[in-house]
Every structure is written in structure tokens, then in C-alpha cells.
Design a protein around this motif. Structure first.
Motif, PDB file in Angstrom:
ATOM      1  N   LYS A 261      16.290   0.968  29.505  1.00  0.00           N
ATOM      2  CA  LYS A 261      16.532  -0.016  30.582  1.00  0.00           C
ATOM      3  C   LYS A 261      15.552  -1.183  30.442  1.00  0.00           C
ATOM      4  N   ARG A 262      14.272  -0.857  30.174  1.00  0.00           N
ATOM      5  CA  ARG A 262      13.279  -1.938  30.021  1.00  0.00           C
ATOM      6  C   ARG A 262      13.645  -2.824  28.836  1.00  0.00           C
ATOM      7  N   SER A 263      14.094  -2.155  27.770  1.00  0.00           N
ATOM      8  CA  SER A 263      14.400  -2.931  26.570  1.00  0.00           C
ATOM      9  C   SER A 263      15.621  -3.832  26.801  1.00  0.00           C
ATOM     10  N   LEU A 264      16.626  -3.342  27.523  1.00  0.00           N
ATOM     11  CA  LEU A 264      17.796  -4.197  27.759  1.00  0.00           C
ATOM     12  C   LEU A 264      17.448  -5.346  28.698  1.00  0.00           C
ATOM     13  N   LEU A 265      16.539  -5.089  29.641  1.00  0.00           N
ATOM     14  CA  LEU A 265      16.124  -6.180  30.544  1.00  0.00           C
ATOM     15  C   LEU A 265      15.387  -7.263  29.754  1.00  0.00           C
ATOM     16  N   ALA A 266      14.533  -6.822  28.815  1.00  0.00           N
ATOM     17  CA  ALA A 266      13.784  -7.795  28.004  1.00  0.00           C
ATOM     18  C   ALA A 266      14.756  -8.624  27.160  1.00  0.00           C
ATOM     19  N   SER A 267      15.775  -7.971  26.561  1.00  0.00           N
ATOM     20  CA  SER A 267      16.769  -8.705  25.757  1.00  0.00           C
ATOM     21  C   SER A 267      17.488  -9.735  26.620  1.00  0.00           C
ATOM     22  N   CYS A 268      17.934  -9.299  27.806  1.00  0.00           N
ATOM     23  CA  CYS A 268      18.704 -10.216  28.664  1.00  0.00           C
ATOM     24  C   CYS A 268      17.814 -11.386  29.097  1.00  0.00           C
ATOM     25  N   ALA A 269      16.541 -11.095  29.428  1.00  0.00           N
ATOM     26  CA  ALA A 269      15.641 -12.175  29.849  1.00  0.00           C
ATOM     27  C   ALA A 269      15.470 -13.184  28.701  1.00  0.00           C
ATOM     28  N   ARG A 270      15.293 -12.666  27.467  1.00  0.00           N
ATOM     29  CA  ARG A 270      15.100 -13.546  26.305  1.00  0.00           C
ATOM     30  C   ARG A 270      16.293 -14.473  26.082  1.00  0.00           C
ATOM     31  N   HIS A 271      17.487 -13.960  26.381  1.00  0.00           N
ATOM     32  CA  HIS A 271      18.688 -14.743  26.069  1.00  0.00           C
ATOM     33  C   HIS A 271      19.286 -15.431  27.295  1.00  0.00           C
ATOM     34  N   GLY A 272      18.585 -15.394  28.426  1.00  0.00           N
ATOM     35  CA  GLY A 272      19.081 -16.100  29.622  1.00  0.00           C
ATOM     36  C   GLY A 272      20.330 -15.468  30.211  1.00  0.00           C
ATOM     37  N   THR A 273      20.455 -14.144  30.084  1.00  0.00           N
ATOM     38  CA  THR A 273      21.634 -13.437  30.635  1.00  0.00           C
ATOM     39  C   THR A 273      21.261 -12.772  31.963  1.00  0.00           C
ATOM     40  N   ILE A 274      22.040 -13.022  32.998  1.00  0.00           N
ATOM     41  CA  ILE A 274      21.788 -12.383  34.297  1.00  0.00           C
ATOM     42  C   ILE A 274      22.359 -10.961  34.242  1.00  0.00           C
ATOM     43  N   VAL A 275      21.631 -10.002  34.825  1.00  0.00           N
ATOM     44  CA  VAL A 275      22.115  -8.612  34.824  1.00  0.00           C
ATOM     45  C   VAL A 275      22.669  -8.272  36.210  1.00  0.00           C
ATOM     46  N   ILE A 276      23.948  -7.921  36.245  1.00  0.00           N
ATOM     47  CA  ILE A 276      24.547  -7.444  37.502  1.00  0.00           C
ATOM     48  C   ILE A 276      24.616  -5.926  37.368  1.00  0.00           C
ATOM     49  N   GLU A 277      23.734  -5.274  38.105  1.00  0.00           N
ATOM     50  CA  GLU A 277      23.617  -3.813  37.990  1.00  0.00           C
ATOM     51  C   GLU A 277      24.531  -3.169  39.028  1.00  0.00           C
ATOM     52  N   ASP A 278      25.372  -2.237  38.606  1.00  0.00           N
ATOM     53  CA  ASP A 278      26.201  -1.467  39.539  1.00  0.00           C
ATOM     54  C   ASP A 278      25.555  -0.070  39.621  1.00  0.00           C
ATOM     55  N   ASP A 279      24.869   0.184  40.741  1.00  0.00           N
ATOM     56  CA  ASP A 279      24.076   1.425  40.867  1.00  0.00           C
ATOM     57  C   ASP A 279      24.737   2.415  41.826  1.00  0.00           C
ATOM     58  N   ILE A 280      26.052   2.401  41.872  1.00  0.00           N
ATOM     59  CA  ILE A 280      26.771   3.178  42.891  1.00  0.00           C
ATOM     60  C   ILE A 280      26.573   4.699  42.747  1.00  0.00           C
ATOM     61  N   TYR A 281      26.261   5.175  41.504  1.00  0.00           N
ATOM     62  CA  TYR A 281      26.089   6.623  41.308  1.00  0.00           C
ATOM     63  C   TYR A 281      24.620   7.051  41.252  1.00  0.00           C
TER      64      TYR A 281
END
Ligand SMILES: Cc1ncc(COP(=O)(O)O)c(C=O)c1O
Length: 468
Positions: A261-281
Motif C-alpha cells: 500500500k505504501r509503495s502504491l501510494l508513493a507511485s501515485c504521488a510521483r505520477h500525480g495520480t489521485i487515489v480513490i480508495e474503496d474501503d467498504i470491506y
């Protein structure tokens, strides 16, 4: 090969060929010793070996039993290098048709059977609000939602160590509206949105409705989102947002670990991608170990969290929320222009329920029941379905994902089951472009019963009948 290894090997073969089925007892130590001409100690060693391999399980004073885990998990798909494109899902009408039928055994629906829900507590909370605050309960709710409920949601995040303010929560009609509003607010037609493959079909439909392009990153049954591949995709394509279900993805039930999860957040931050997390479960870890929402691990301020009560409390209340971070004001405006506000009575009743009732106690029972249901389902599938059927082994959520042998027509099996009143969800629903035609998703939300046992037996027969 040592004697005990030879015996273990023979038992393994019998299990693989279906002569000994999941849940059945292995021959006793005495029977094994006399039928194979070995000592009792050798027979014990063979059983212990199968236990170490997860193929058999010892039950006190009862002997050894074949484990449901003897079935293999679905194969990991090689990721296909596809360009972003439109969502195409011709099976949408099948879903809508199933949802309007009330005569089906709802194995297709990721919802909880009524007996797993705290009906009396919720009914009492609704009556309380109508009796004591009828004007507020029947008036418009504020567009952002009632503060009493936003505060309760904030408190649950605080228990997880996530700092969330009631001012950044927007109450919605379930997680589905939360995702749609967030996508509508943060993207423009033609933008590229990254999703997992497989993923919940509602996410795919929301993307299609907004004329967005979709890009898929593999989600793997054993470890969740493939973060290396995600990074490669973000390097190659300009991706505006990623809609991800890291905690017990629907349909796989897979869990993405904290490091990933940390690594995907770092990738998204580097590339300017917003993360929409669906945490329903997120609340449905069967062990009770609640996994982190991405929001708790986000050091970059790029996560918008969408969730709802639909998977732990009655879904017909239609109450979900967005943790909007820096986008909260725009999301409140979007909610206002969409529905003015949410349903007041349900919001106030939920706030009252969360304040006065023991949600943790309900969750403990619920998680245990879901783990039991999933285990019984897996055992039933191993007992009744074609031997090469592969079954995921999730540790939370509401779904069980199956891969059928290649020569079985899964769609024909789905249709034949539907004609007999049994709902299942065909795999292609969970892909933007028709993948997973050999898979099915079943719900773990139905307690074990004879009806369910008969339905699994019937499904197994229908699958065997629909071999090409
Ligand atoms: C991953 C996921 N997100 C969102 C939803 C929709 O939730 P709600 O009923 O709260 O709108 C579902 C329902 O199955 C789901 O599985």
C-alpha cells in the motif's frame, strides 16, 4: 521414498482424484496400518505429513479429515499490455435483471442474509428518531450530512489511528454514490482511470457512465494489487485517478499488505495520480485484525476514501460516505446538485445506533459467521464440483471467487442455475473487457443450510453438464 512418504503419496492421489473429498474422514490409523501393511507409527507419520502440507486436518478424538484447502487457488493471469480504453460489459443487463428478482437464492449478491444483521437494534434506532426527533428525521439533511453521524464515523477512524475530521466527511447514498460523485468531481471525460482486474462491476459502470477510459492493473489472489505493474503503467500512461479496493477486493477477497500500500501510494504521488480508495470491506477481516485504510498510510494527501455501512449493517439504509481531504468543498457541492442531501432519518438512526449499541460485538459475530460460511462453501465446492475447480482462499470480505475447468461453459452454467432459481455472478462482470469467462463469484453472506448444500450440489452438476 520412505514408507510413510509412499503412504502419504497414495492418500494425496486419492484426494486429488476425488476418491476422498473435502470434509471427509481419512481411514483411521488402524485401518491405514492394516490395509497398507505398515506400522501404526508409519500411518501416523503419513497423516502428519499431509497435515503439514495443509491437505488434512486433525480433529480431536475424531481422526484426520480432508481439508477444503486441497483445492488449488485460481491461476494468476499474465497481465495483458493493453492501452486505456472504454469499458464494455454486455452482461450489465443480467445484473439488473437479477437484482429485481426476489425468488433467487442470492449467491450472486455480496450482501448479508437478514439473520446476520442487527435488525432489532436498527429498528429500535429508527423508531427512537421518529419518536424523539420527528421534525429533524423527516426534514432535509444538510448536503454534507448530519454532524452526529460524521462524528461517529470520525471516531471509528480514530480507533484505527487515522486522523480524519468530521469537516471532511460527506455522507452519501452508499459507497456507490460516493465513488460516482468522487469520479465526477475529480475527472473529465476522456481521462484515464486505473482499476484492478478483476474489480467490482459498479466501479466499471461508474467509469463508463462518465466517458472515462479504463486501464487495468492485475490483482493477485495471494497478495492483492500488483504494485510493480501499477508503477510501470503509471510511467507509461497519464492516469488521472486510481479506484482501488485494497482491503478484500470484490470479487477476489484478496488483501494488499501495508508495504505494498505504501509503495502504491508513493507511485501515485510521483505520477500525480489521485487515489480513490474503496474501503467498504475493511471491517470484514475474519481474524478481527482490521487492515489499514490507505488514508491512514497516506503521507502525500492524495487519497479520497469512499465507504459505507452496506456490508456490516442493513444495506437498504443507503448510507455511505466520502473522506474528501482537499476536495471536500467540491464534493459537498456535487452532493447538493445531485440529491440536495441524503436521507435524514437513516443518518440520524445510524448515529444513534453507533452511539448506543455495541457495533464491535456485532462485528465479532459477523466475521466469525462469514469465515464459517466461506469454509463450508469451499468444502461443498470441493465435494460436489468438477475436481479441477480452483477456489480462492480469502481472509475477509464477502466473496468467494472460483475458476472452473477450461472445458466448462461458465455462462451456460450461470444461465441454467438462474433458470432453477440460483443466482451466481459470472466472472466477465468483473472485467472491463470480457476477461474471466471461466470464473464465477459466490457470496459468503448466506449461513450454511440444507438449501445451500443442495444448491451447491446442483451447481456442481450443472457445471459438469455444461462441458463443451
Ligand atoms: C467494492 C464495492 N464497492 C461498492 C459497493 C456498493 O456499495 P453500496 O451498497 O454501499 O453502494 C459494493 C457492493 O457490492 C462493492 O462490492
Amino acid at each position: 521414498m520412505l514408507l510413510y512418504e509412499q503412504l502419504a503419496d497414495q492418500l494425496r492421489t486419492q484426494i486429488a482424484q476425488g476418491a476422498l473429498r473435502a470434509g471427509e474422514r481419512l481411514p483411521s490409523i488402524r485401518q491405514l496400518a492394516s490395509s497398507h501393511g505398515v506400522s501404526a507409527a508409519t500411518a501416523v507419520q503419513a497423516c502428519l505429513q499431509l497435515e503439514r502440507e495443509g491437505i488434512a486436518q486433525a480433529r480431536p478424538r475424531s481422526g484426520y479429515f480432508v481439508q477444503a484447502a486441497a483445492t488449488a487457488t485460481p491461476a494468476t493471469r499474465p497481465s495483458r499490455r493493453r492501452a486505456p480504453g472504454a469499458v464494455s460489459n454486455p452482461m450489465l443487463q443480467d445484473v439488473l435483471d437479477m437484482l429485481s428478482r426476489d425468488d433467487l437464492l442470492p449467491l450472486h449478491s455480496a450482501t448479508l442474509a437478514p439473520e446476520l444483521l442487527p435488525q432489532s437494534g436498527i429498528t429500535a434506532a429508527l423508531s427512537h428518531c421518529l419518536r424523539h426527533a420527528p421534525l429533524a428525521a423527516l426534514d432535509y439533511a444538510p448536503p454534507q450530512g448530519h454532524l452526529a453521524l460524521r462524528r461517529q464515523i470520525t471516531q471509528r477512524y480514530a480507533q484505527l489511528g487515522a486522523s480524519v475530521s468530521p469537516d471532511e466527511i460527506v455522507i452519501t447514498a452508499g459507497a456507490m454514490e460516493a465513488i460516482s460523485l468522487t469520479l465526477r468531481t475529480l475527472t473529465q471525460p476522456g481521462d484515464v482511470v486505473l482499476v484492478e482486474s478483476p474489480t467490482y462491476h459498479g466501479i466499471l459502470q461508474a467509469i463508463a457512465a462518465l466517458h472515462l477510459k479504463v486501464l487495468e492493473v492485475p490483482n493477485l489472489p495471494e497478495r492483492g494489487i500488483d504494485v510493480e505493474r501499477l508503477d510501470q503503467l503509471l510511467q507509461k500512461h497519464q492516469v488521472r485517478a486510481a479506484v482501488l479496493v485494497p482491503n478484500f477486493n470484490n470479487p477476489l477477497g484478496s488483501l494488499t499488505g501495508d508495504d505494498a500500500k505504501r509503495s502504491l501510494l508513493a507511485s501515485c504521488a510521483r505520477h500525480g495520480t489521485i487515489v480513490i480508495e474503496d474501503d467498504i470491506y475493511g471491517e470484514l477481516a475474519w481474524s478481527g485484525q482490521r487492515p489499514s485504510p490507505l488514508r491512514r498510510l497516506d503521507r502525500h494527501g492524495i487519497v479520497v476514501t469512499c465507504s459505507s455501512f452496506s456490508k456490516i449493517l442493513p444495506p437498504g439504509l443507503r448510507v455511505g460516505w466520502i473522506v474528501g481531504a482537499d476536495w471536500t468543498d467540491a464534493l459537498v457541492r456535487a452532493k447538493y446538485f445531485s440529491t440536495v442531501g441524503g436521507a435524514s432519518l437513516q443518518q440520524l438512526a445510524l448515529a444513534h445506533y453507533l452511539q448506543r449499541h455495541d457495533l464491535e460485538r456485532h462485528l465479532r459475530r459477523l466475521r466469525k459467521a462469514l469465515a464459517d460460511n466461506a469454509q463450508r462453501l469451499r468444502e461443498g465446492i470441493a465435494r460436489y464440483w468438477p475436481a479441477e475447480t480452483r477456489t480462492c482462499n480469502p481472509s475477509g470480505g464477502l466473496s468467494l471467487w472460483l475458476q472452473l475447468p477450461q472445458d466448462i461453459d461458465t455462462y451456460a452454467t450461470f444461465e441454467a442455475a438462474l433458470a432453477e432459481g440460483i443466482g451466481t455472478s459470472p466472472g466477465t462482470l468483473f472485467s472491463s473487457r470480457g476477461d474471466y469467462a471461466d470464473c464465477l463469484r459466490l457470496s459468503c453472506g448466506l449461513p450454511w443450510s440444507e438449501t445451500l448444500d443442495r444448491a451447491l450440489l446442483r451447481l456442481g452438476k450443472l457445471a459438469a453438464k455444461n462441458r463443451r
